[in-house]
Scaffold this active site. Structure first.
Site, PDB file in Angstrom:
ATOM      1  N   ARG A 127     -85.510  -0.652  23.970  1.00  0.00           N
ATOM      2  CA  ARG A 127     -86.549  -0.724  22.954  1.00  0.00           C
ATOM      3  C   ARG A 127     -86.246   0.238  21.811  1.00  0.00           C
ATOM      4  O   ARG A 127     -85.479   1.169  21.950  1.00  0.00           O
ATOM      5  CB  ARG A 127     -87.914  -0.355  23.545  1.00  0.00           C
ATOM      6  CG  ARG A 127     -88.531  -1.428  24.425  1.00  0.00           C
ATOM      7  CD  ARG A 127     -89.844  -0.968  25.018  1.00  0.00           C
ATOM      8  NE  ARG A 127     -89.677   0.305  25.699  1.00  0.00           N
ATOM      9  CZ  ARG A 127     -89.995   1.490  25.187  1.00  0.00           C
ATOM     10  NH1 ARG A 127     -90.568   1.587  23.996  1.00  0.00           N
ATOM     11  NH2 ARG A 127     -89.772   2.593  25.874  1.00  0.00           N
TER      12      ARG A 127
ATOM     13  N   ASP B 224     -94.573  -2.675  37.015  1.00  0.00           N
ATOM     14  CA  ASP B 224     -94.586  -1.949  35.744  1.00  0.00           C
ATOM     15  C   ASP B 224     -95.925  -1.778  35.021  1.00  0.00           C
ATOM     16  O   ASP B 224     -96.129  -0.759  34.387  1.00  0.00           O
ATOM     17  CB  ASP B 224     -93.597  -2.625  34.790  1.00  0.00           C
ATOM     18  CG  ASP B 224     -93.136  -1.714  33.665  1.00  0.00           C
ATOM     19  OD1 ASP B 224     -92.738  -0.584  33.951  1.00  0.00           O
ATOM     20  OD2 ASP B 224     -93.184  -2.136  32.502  1.00  0.00           O
TER      21      ASP B 224
HETATM   22  P1  ATP Z   1     -88.587   1.282  33.767  1.00  0.00           P
HETATM   23  O1  ATP Z   1     -89.946   1.762  33.329  1.00  0.00           O
HETATM   24  O2  ATP Z   1     -87.583   1.441  32.697  1.00  0.00           O
HETATM   25  O3  ATP Z   1     -88.634  -0.102  34.336  1.00  0.00           O
HETATM   26  P2  ATP Z   1     -88.508   2.383  36.495  1.00  0.00           P
HETATM   27  O4  ATP Z   1     -89.448   3.530  36.660  1.00  0.00           O
HETATM   28  O5  ATP Z   1     -88.938   1.081  37.044  1.00  0.00           O
HETATM   29  O6  ATP Z   1     -88.075   2.283  34.945  1.00  0.00           O
HETATM   30  P3  ATP Z   1     -86.246   2.029  38.214  1.00  0.00           P
HETATM   31  O7  ATP Z   1     -85.828   0.729  37.635  1.00  0.00           O
HETATM   32  O8  ATP Z   1     -86.897   1.990  39.559  1.00  0.00           O
HETATM   33  O9  ATP Z   1     -87.154   2.827  37.181  1.00  0.00           O
HETATM   34  O10 ATP Z   1     -84.978   2.974  38.201  1.00  0.00           O
HETATM   35  C1  ATP Z   1     -84.713   4.030  39.084  1.00  0.00           C
HETATM   36  C2  ATP Z   1     -83.199   4.154  39.168  1.00  0.00           C
HETATM   37  O11 ATP Z   1     -82.824   5.350  39.817  1.00  0.00           O
HETATM   38  C3  ATP Z   1     -82.610   3.007  39.967  1.00  0.00           C
HETATM   39  O12 ATP Z   1     -81.392   2.656  39.382  1.00  0.00           O
HETATM   40  C4  ATP Z   1     -82.417   3.643  41.348  1.00  0.00           C
HETATM   41  O13 ATP Z   1     -81.386   3.041  42.069  1.00  0.00           O
HETATM   42  C5  ATP Z   1     -82.045   5.065  40.963  1.00  0.00           C
HETATM   43  N1  ATP Z   1     -82.355   6.103  41.965  1.00  0.00           N
HETATM   44  C6  ATP Z   1     -81.449   6.973  42.469  1.00  0.00           C
HETATM   45  N2  ATP Z   1     -82.023   7.824  43.327  1.00  0.00           N
HETATM   46  C7  ATP Z   1     -83.333   7.508  43.366  1.00  0.00           C
HETATM   47  C8  ATP Z   1     -84.453   8.047  44.089  1.00  0.00           C
HETATM   48  N3  ATP Z   1     -84.319   9.087  44.908  1.00  0.00           N
HETATM   49  N4  ATP Z   1     -85.654   7.471  43.902  1.00  0.00           N
HETATM   50  C9  ATP Z   1     -85.802   6.439  43.048  1.00  0.00           C
HETATM   51  N5  ATP Z   1     -84.782   5.896  42.342  1.00  0.00           N
HETATM   52  C10 ATP Z   1     -83.552   6.415  42.501  1.00  0.00           C
HETATM   53 MN    MN Z   2     -89.259  -0.800  36.166  1.00  0.00          MN
END
Ligand code: ATP
Ligand code: MN
Length: 538
Positions: A60, A258
């Site tokens: 974005r 989300d």
């Molecule tokens: P967005 O708002 O951009 O969608 P999000 O909060 O949904 O972001 P995720 O897509 O869940 O974020 O991304 C978390 C990333 O971090 C993933 O790629 C996941 O594999 C990685 N990761 C590594 N270690 C951890 C952990 N301990 N807990 C959560 N995620 C982890």
């Molecule tokens: Mn997400």
């Protein structure tokens, strides 16, 4: 499910000022997938998913997000560099240019809606220049039945023209791309960028105004799931902190990954009909549900494929922000409809790259309010050689770029709802352990999942001094033990093996918290201010 391919209704776009368009209305995901490939705008990955490049933008562009300043928004929106005002007459002119640009073209039109709770349903018509953007809308918004489509009355309009380039001098934009919300005309106008996230976050931002202002409902940038006993959990967090990853749990039904609303009827409902997961370094072993969701119907964005069409998940050469969108039903364990009861537990996810916050801690109501307003996570530096310092990043309500109102408005609503529902709030550091970024390592997903499961299954032990330690700097309650997690991991200081370095870094972070909180001090009650860290550097 509708047989989307059999829709015979014809749609006129003249009312919108789009002349002589060749309208492809309500095509199926399969049809859009095939057209995108036919046009050379995508290829089929070995999994059957469509793989596209979104072009210049792979994320974005918050600096190019505007809100039309009109009678509806003028006195309510928190104007500034997050919610940038746009003049109504400028919008009118730019809109006319965009619809001129879209005239005489083949366009992809889709009727869909947001909000899984019927009382809050928002009908949307999406007009896309590209077939894959329209398939994204199919994946991410809710899909009306054939019957619902018959009498469909679109309320909001999304006009999405990635190929249209604005002229900043003439159009009043910052540069050639823009995403503008007009609450009077109920239009999200997106141009100059093919990043699909702008489409879903455009409607999210609209709902973040509409729901609290007109419907007494709290919109939240969080994921949500439900356990076997019907207990709802929600996970707030900024991009990359784990909302999608952690809510996708084989033992709990996914509500959404989300965007959710918390209603006055004590329900949590998903705004969307699909997920938009990060796929950088994705593995079938660590995240099997998301891995399996990448199949026909899903759209991969900005990934690199090898010659056999396999995704090179570790390849960030186009962007770190590689993504996949898929409809919710690509995940096996989902809640239908996407609605849950009042949450029992709320998790605030933060990827602390300083490695000083405990991997899990329990927050008091004041701490919960303080951390919600602060919205802390950290940004790690780029991939340049050498170790570069992480940067603290604060985003109010864990989603400031999408929140048109002052953060206090959302914080007040959340505090009230948390009190009424009697929820437990947990701060989870999914970021670094054993030292900061460059020295320590990312918290193992396995451990984070074990900590969250322990909370949800009631395995963390009663909230007593024997079971919890109050962190001397952050003041949060750190469990002394957790099933499935080595005890040493629970104390960040212990993982550093260097107390002096640990405290120095912890104070660096608390100072950043204090600095950031200054802008909210004027309205924050004594109770909220008490929720901040306990010790700072001088
Ligand atoms: P967005 O708002 O951009 O969608 P999000 O909060 O949904 O972001 P995720 O897509 O869940 O974020 O991304 C978390 C990333 O971090 C993933 O790629 C996941 O594999 C990685 N990761 C590594 N270690 C951890 C952990 N301990 N807990 C959560 N995620 C982890
Ligand atoms: Mn997400």
């Amino acid at each position: 499910m509708t047989k989307q391919g059999q829709i015979t209704k014809t749609i006129e776009l003249e009312n919108y000022g789009i002349k002589n368009a060749k309208v492809k209305y309500q095509l199926s995901a399969k049809e859009l997938h095939d057209i995108a490939i036919e046009k050379g705008q995508g290829v089929e990955a070995s999994s059957g998913a469509l793989a596209v490049h979104t072009g210049e933008f792979t994320g974005r562009s918050p600096q190019d997000r505007f809100i039309v300043q009109d009678d509806i928004t003028n006195n309510k929106v928190w104007w500034g560099n997050i919610n940038i005002p746009f003049a109504p007459d400028k919008f009118e002119k730019l809109y006319n240019k965009v619809v001129d640009y879209l005239s005489n073209k083949e366009l992809f039109v889709r009727d869909c809606y947001a909000c899984a709770d019927d009382n809050y349903k928002l009908n949307i018509r999406v007009i896309n220049e590209y077939p894959w953007s329209n398939q994204f809308a199919y994946n991410m918004f809710l899909r009306p039945t054939a019957e619902e489509l018959n009498g469909f009355d679109p309320e909001w309009l999304v006009v999405n023209a990635p190929g249209f380039m604005a002229d900043p001098a003439e159009d009043g934009t910052r540069q050639h791309n823009f995403a503008i919300l007009d609450f009077t005309r109920k239009i999200a106008l997106i141009g100059g960028t093919g990043y699909t996230g702008e489409i879903k976050k455009g409607i999210f931002s609209a709902l973040n105004f509409i729901l609290p202002v007109f419907k007494n409902t709290l919109p939240m940038h969080c994921s949500a799931n439900v356990g076997k006993d019907g207990d709802t959990a929600i996970f707030f967090g900024l991009s990359g902190t784990g909302k999608t990853t952690l809510s996708t749990d084989p033992n709990r039904s996914l509500i959404g990954d989300d965007e959710h609303g918390w209603t006055k009827e004590n329900a949590i409902f998903n705004f969307e009909g699909g997920c938009y997961a990060k796929v950088i370094n994705l593995s079938a072993e660590n995240e099997p549900e998301i891995f399996e969701a990448i199949r026909a119907g899903a759209i991969l964005e900005n990934v690199v494929l090898d010659k056999n069409g396999h995704v090179a998940f570790e390849d960030a050469s186009i962007t770190q922000n590689t993504r996949v969108s898929y409809p919710l039903n690509h995940i096996e364990n989902i809640q239908v409809p996407s609605i849950g009861k009042n949450p029992k537990n709320i998790f605030f996810l933060t990827a602390d790259a300083f490695g000083v916050l405990p991997p899990i801690s329990k927050l008091t109501p004041s701490q919960a309010a303080y951390h919600f307003i602060s919205g802390y996570t950290a940004k790690v530096a780029g991939t340049e050689a050498g170790v570069i310092e992480p940067q603290p990043s604060f985003s109010a309500c864990f989603g400031a770029p999408f929140m048109p109102l002052h953060p206090a408005k959302y914080a007040e609503m959340l505090s009230k709802k948390m009190k009424e529902a009697g929820v437990n709030v947990w701060l989870v550091n999914t970021g670094w352990t054993g030292g900061p970024y460059g020295v320590g390592t990312r918290m193992k997903l396995k451990y984070t999942r074990a900590m969250i499961n322990a909370v949800l299954n009631g395995d963390l032990g009663l909230y007593t001094y024997d079971n919890y330690h109050i962190h001397s700097v952050f003041g949060v309650a750190q469990p002394r033990e957790c099933p499935g997690v080595p005890t040493s991991v629970l104390s960040p200081r212990a993982t550093w093996n260097n107390d002096e370095a640990y405290y120095k870094t912890a104070f660096k972070l608390t100072n950043a918290f204090r600095e950031n909180f200054k802008k909210y001090e004027a309205f924050a009650s004594e109770e909220i201010r008490r929720g901040g860290p306990q010790r700072y550097a001088f």
